[in-house]
Write a protein that holds these residues in place. Sequence first.
Motif, PDB file in Angstrom:
ATOM      1  N   TYR A   1     -10.869   9.753 -55.971  1.00 40.67           N
ATOM      2  CA  TYR A   1      -9.512   8.418 -55.939  1.00 40.67           C
ATOM      3  C   TYR A   1      -8.713   8.542 -56.538  1.00 40.67           C
ATOM      4  O   TYR A   1      -8.874   9.288 -57.627  1.00 40.67           O
ATOM      5  N   ARG A   2      -7.610   8.637 -56.782  1.00 39.78           N
ATOM      6  CA  ARG A   2      -6.271   9.013 -57.957  1.00 39.78           C
ATOM      7  C   ARG A   2      -5.288   8.412 -57.618  1.00 39.78           C
ATOM      8  O   ARG A   2      -4.780   7.238 -57.046  1.00 39.78           O
ATOM      9  N   GLU A   3      -4.325   8.288 -58.876  1.00 34.71           N
ATOM     10  CA  GLU A   3      -3.048   8.081 -59.039  1.00 34.71           C
ATOM     11  C   GLU A   3      -2.399   8.750 -58.445  1.00 34.71           C
ATOM     12  O   GLU A   3      -2.418   9.897 -57.790  1.00 34.71           O
ATOM     13  N   ALA A   4      -0.788   8.374 -58.762  1.00 34.89           N
ATOM     14  CA  ALA A   4       0.330   8.319 -57.567  1.00 34.89           C
ATOM     15  C   ALA A   4       1.004   9.836 -59.059  1.00 34.89           C
ATOM     16  O   ALA A   4       0.658   9.156 -60.028  1.00 34.89           O
ATOM     17  N   ALA A   5       1.235  10.844 -58.199  1.00 34.05           N
ATOM     18  CA  ALA A   5       1.968  11.811 -59.866  1.00 34.05           C
ATOM     19  C   ALA A   5       2.901  10.997 -60.330  1.00 34.05           C
ATOM     20  O   ALA A   5       3.188  11.466 -61.494  1.00 34.05           O
ATOM     21  N   ASP A   6       4.387   9.893 -59.912  1.00 31.57           N
ATOM     22  CA  ASP A   6       4.413   9.223 -60.501  1.00 31.57           C
ATOM     23  C   ASP A   6       4.402   7.913 -61.587  1.00 31.57           C
ATOM     24  O   ASP A   6       4.953   7.761 -61.518  1.00 31.57           O
ATOM     25  N   GLY A   7       3.327   7.341 -61.137  1.00 32.24           N
ATOM     26  CA  GLY A   7       2.308   6.757 -61.154  1.00 32.24           C
ATOM     27  C   GLY A   7       3.053   5.687 -61.598  1.00 32.24           C
ATOM     28  O   GLY A   7       2.968   4.291 -61.411  1.00 32.24           O
ATOM     29  N   LYS A   8       3.608   5.167 -60.157  1.00 29.59           N
ATOM     30  CA  LYS A   8       4.222   4.052 -59.387  1.00 29.59           C
ATOM     31  C   LYS A   8       2.795   3.262 -58.791  1.00 29.59           C
ATOM     32  O   LYS A   8       1.292   3.634 -58.063  1.00 29.59           O
ATOM     33  N   ARG A   9       2.639   2.202 -58.375  1.00 27.02           N
ATOM     34  CA  ARG A   9       1.870   1.097 -57.855  1.00 27.02           C
ATOM     35  C   ARG A   9       2.891   0.351 -57.851  1.00 27.02           C
ATOM     36  O   ARG A   9       4.243  -0.299 -57.690  1.00 27.02           O
ATOM     37  N   PHE A  10       2.701  -0.659 -56.865  1.00 28.60           N
ATOM     38  CA  PHE A  10       2.702  -2.282 -56.215  1.00 28.60           C
ATOM     39  C   PHE A  10       1.514  -2.671 -55.767  1.00 28.60           C
ATOM     40  O   PHE A  10       0.572  -2.999 -56.424  1.00 28.60           O
ATOM     41  N   ASP A  11       2.174  -4.411 -56.195  1.00 31.07           N
ATOM     42  CA  ASP A  11       1.113  -5.820 -56.386  1.00 31.07           C
ATOM     43  C   ASP A  11       0.492  -6.056 -55.247  1.00 31.07           C
ATOM     44  O   ASP A  11       1.263  -5.895 -54.018  1.00 31.07           O
ATOM     45  N   CYS A  12      -0.971  -6.044 -55.055  1.00 28.04           N
ATOM     46  CA  CYS A  12      -1.556  -6.819 -54.374  1.00 28.04           C
ATOM     47  C   CYS A  12      -1.441  -7.993 -53.646  1.00 28.04           C
ATOM     48  O   CYS A  12      -2.082  -8.555 -55.054  1.00 28.04           O
ATOM     49  N   VAL A  13      -1.256  -9.099 -53.205  1.00 26.77           N
ATOM     50  CA  VAL A  13      -1.487 -10.385 -53.349  1.00 26.77           C
ATOM     51  C   VAL A  13      -1.856 -10.927 -52.488  1.00 26.77           C
ATOM     52  O   VAL A  13      -1.530 -11.032 -51.151  1.00 26.77           O
ATOM     53  N   ASN A  14      -2.642 -12.521 -53.249  1.00 24.14           N
ATOM     54  CA  ASN A  14      -3.198 -12.962 -51.647  1.00 24.14           C
ATOM     55  C   ASN A  14      -2.584 -14.411 -51.122  1.00 24.14           C
ATOM     56  O   ASN A  14      -1.563 -15.000 -51.744  1.00 24.14           O
ATOM     57  N   PRO A  15      -2.402 -14.068 -49.904  1.00 21.05           N
ATOM     58  CA  PRO A  15      -1.043 -14.762 -49.060  1.00 21.05           C
ATOM     59  C   PRO A  15      -1.923 -16.604 -49.762  1.00 21.05           C
ATOM     60  O   PRO A  15      -0.889 -16.943 -48.817  1.00 21.05           O
ATOM     61  N   ALA A  16      -2.786 -16.196 -49.393  1.00 22.03           N
ATOM     62  CA  ALA A  16      -3.398 -17.535 -49.609  1.00 22.03           C
ATOM     63  C   ALA A  16      -3.386 -18.339 -51.195  1.00 22.03           C
ATOM     64  O   ALA A  16      -3.479 -20.077 -50.278  1.00 22.03           O
ATOM     65  N   SER A  17      -3.130 -18.120 -52.023  1.00 25.91           N
ATOM     66  CA  SER A  17      -2.637 -18.564 -53.167  1.00 25.91           C
ATOM     67  C   SER A  17      -1.801 -18.346 -54.123  1.00 25.91           C
ATOM     68  O   SER A  17      -1.401 -18.661 -54.826  1.00 25.91           O
ATOM     69  N   GLY A  18      -1.226 -17.284 -53.660  1.00 27.34           N
ATOM     70  CA  GLY A  18      -0.042 -16.877 -54.485  1.00 27.34           C
ATOM     71  C   GLY A  18      -0.711 -15.399 -55.432  1.00 27.34           C
ATOM     72  O   GLY A  18       0.256 -14.934 -56.151  1.00 27.34           O
ATOM     73  N   ALA A  19      -2.252 -15.191 -55.445  1.00 27.29           N
ATOM     74  CA  ALA A  19      -2.542 -14.555 -56.835  1.00 27.29           C
ATOM     75  C   ALA A  19      -2.634 -13.203 -57.091  1.00 27.29           C
ATOM     76  O   ALA A  19      -2.501 -12.785 -55.391  1.00 27.29           O
ATOM     77  N   LYS A  20      -2.499 -12.695 -57.854  1.00 31.97           N
ATOM     78  CA  LYS A  20      -2.081 -11.116 -57.906  1.00 31.97           C
ATOM     79  C   LYS A  20      -3.777 -11.073 -57.748  1.00 31.97           C
ATOM     80  O   LYS A  20      -3.942 -11.160 -58.651  1.00 31.97           O
ATOM     81  N   LEU A  21      -4.056  -9.655 -56.838  1.00 30.92           N
ATOM     82  CA  LEU A  21      -4.906  -8.901 -56.389  1.00 30.92           C
ATOM     83  C   LEU A  21      -5.796  -8.307 -57.306  1.00 30.92           C
ATOM     84  O   LEU A  21      -6.568  -7.942 -58.209  1.00 30.92           O
ATOM     85  N   ALA A  22      -5.000  -7.349 -57.401  1.00 29.76           N
ATOM     86  CA  ALA A  22      -4.703  -6.344 -57.793  1.00 29.76           C
ATOM     87  C   ALA A  22      -3.185  -4.974 -57.464  1.00 29.76           C
ATOM     88  O   ALA A  22      -1.999  -5.567 -57.437  1.00 29.76           O
ATOM     89  N   GLU A  23      -3.373  -4.160 -59.056  1.00 32.94           N
ATOM     90  CA  GLU A  23      -2.181  -3.326 -58.675  1.00 32.94           C
ATOM     91  C   GLU A  23      -2.927  -2.027 -57.392  1.00 32.94           C
ATOM     92  O   GLU A  23      -3.156  -1.255 -58.058  1.00 32.94           O
ATOM     93  N   ILE A  24      -1.638  -0.955 -56.579  1.00 33.95           N
ATOM     94  CA  ILE A  24      -1.957  -0.334 -55.833  1.00 33.95           C
ATOM     95  C   ILE A  24      -1.521   0.397 -56.037  1.00 33.95           C
ATOM     96  O   ILE A  24       0.348   0.694 -56.239  1.00 33.95           O
ATOM     97  N   VAL A  25      -2.265   2.182 -55.743  1.00 35.00           N
ATOM     98  CA  VAL A  25      -1.045   3.381 -55.878  1.00 35.00           C
ATOM     99  C   VAL A  25       0.302   3.202 -54.749  1.00 35.00           C
ATOM    100  O   VAL A  25      -0.666   2.794 -53.583  1.00 35.00           O
TER     101      VAL A  25
END
Length: 495
Positions: free
Chosen positions: A27-51
Amino acid sequence: MSRSHEEWKQYAADLKIEGRAFVDGEYREAADGKRFDCVNPASGAKLAEIVHCGEAEVNAAVEAARRAFDSGAWSELAPRQRGAILKRFGALIRGHADELALLETLDAGKPIGDTTTVDVPGAAYCVDWFAEAIDKIGGEVAPVDPKLVGLVTREPVGVVAAIVPWNFPILMASWKFGPALAAGNAVIIKPSEKSPLTAIRLAALAKKAGMPDGVFQVLPGAGDVGRLLALHMDVDCVAFTGSTAVGKLIAGYAAQSNLKRAWLELGGKSPNIILPDCPDLARAARAAAGAIFYNMGEMCTAGSRVLVHKDIKARFLEAFKEAAAGYYPGDPLDPATSMGAIVDDIQYRKVLGYIDKGLSEGAGLIVGGKAAHVDKGLFIEPTAFDCPSDQLTICREEIFGPVLSVITFESLDEAIRIANDTEYGLAAAVWTADLSTAHKVSRRLRAGTVWVNCYDEGGDMNFPFGGYKQSGNGRDKSLHAMEKYTELKSTLIKL
């Protein structure tokens, strides 16, 4: 052992989620450090930050895949050895079934009752099936001049990029990586940014099963990752499941680059024909409801057009309303929930837009027709329209949501004309008590799968899955799927 609603909620609260890319065995990060939010569509809650992978990760993964393939560490393993590793992989998927099902439910809004009984077990079954097929497929000795020996063999194509959809993330991914790995290829999975969690988790299980580094990699990110893979000169094959519009782009990228093999499983607007001699109208109505409301209608094979004969229409609609009442959105973590959340806000607004379009074009509302308010989630009522014409927008375009168009016909020829009057050709169904009619209609329907007196039956891996026309090319499932990931070679030896 099945869990209660409260137990699933507690499991979700305690769950640790991996969000990094998996490249060359780690497992590794992106070279530029970019991430995006993974959101639960049933609640709107943020689940995790994804590379969010970029060109650096794509190049690194392709290089690792090429190195792994060329080394022969996987591609040249004895078939039984490769099969044994895949069997261990399938066993690990089963061993982590609850975790994977929960990830799928949180990520895509799918009911936990479905992910535990369909999605995850189906993925494990797919891996097992292709593991068992590896050493059952041979080549040919061609009849040639006695002074020659002619062999016809299949070899792995090389580096395979699998771009998979968000509606059945783990299951559709397995339909790609199962046969591709069985054939001896190195595979790079690009999951949808809307549902990347199970693919990311599977990578660690593949390594634990014994797959060499570089053979199974996962690159989360947006459409630019898929584009880079499809354009990459060192990717030998791209397999895509998704919309027809994006599929055309993928085919174009493949042609622009190295003319890599491009296998596309695309959209559908599948007709479900109810003839006047339908043997069981109540069962047909239940099947029609399931065909469009299961998985929130987010299925390429969704029976989104019911074609019903005018003589039985009233009785059918009465039975259909009763069947539709069994589908109502609720918390996806509740085992009793029959409909979950729409995958994200973009799709949610798209589906509601189609409902408004149906109303504005004069379709009569049979059931549903609006958003369902469950907590803060993205839920839509099961919806069906009585359509005065088969030319309405909701009858023509793939909605990918719980919206059914009911169309009336008067003759068999009219029904077949309406059924085939679409750019798609993925699936179809016909309900009749007459065996000859069943055969004749099945032959005339331009679709890759035709069900008779049922809908969406047959999860068996023995049946190839794919479509005619703009529903794509090639086939998932069955031994025909392995053909997609191999090259055919003729070898002639002079004695």
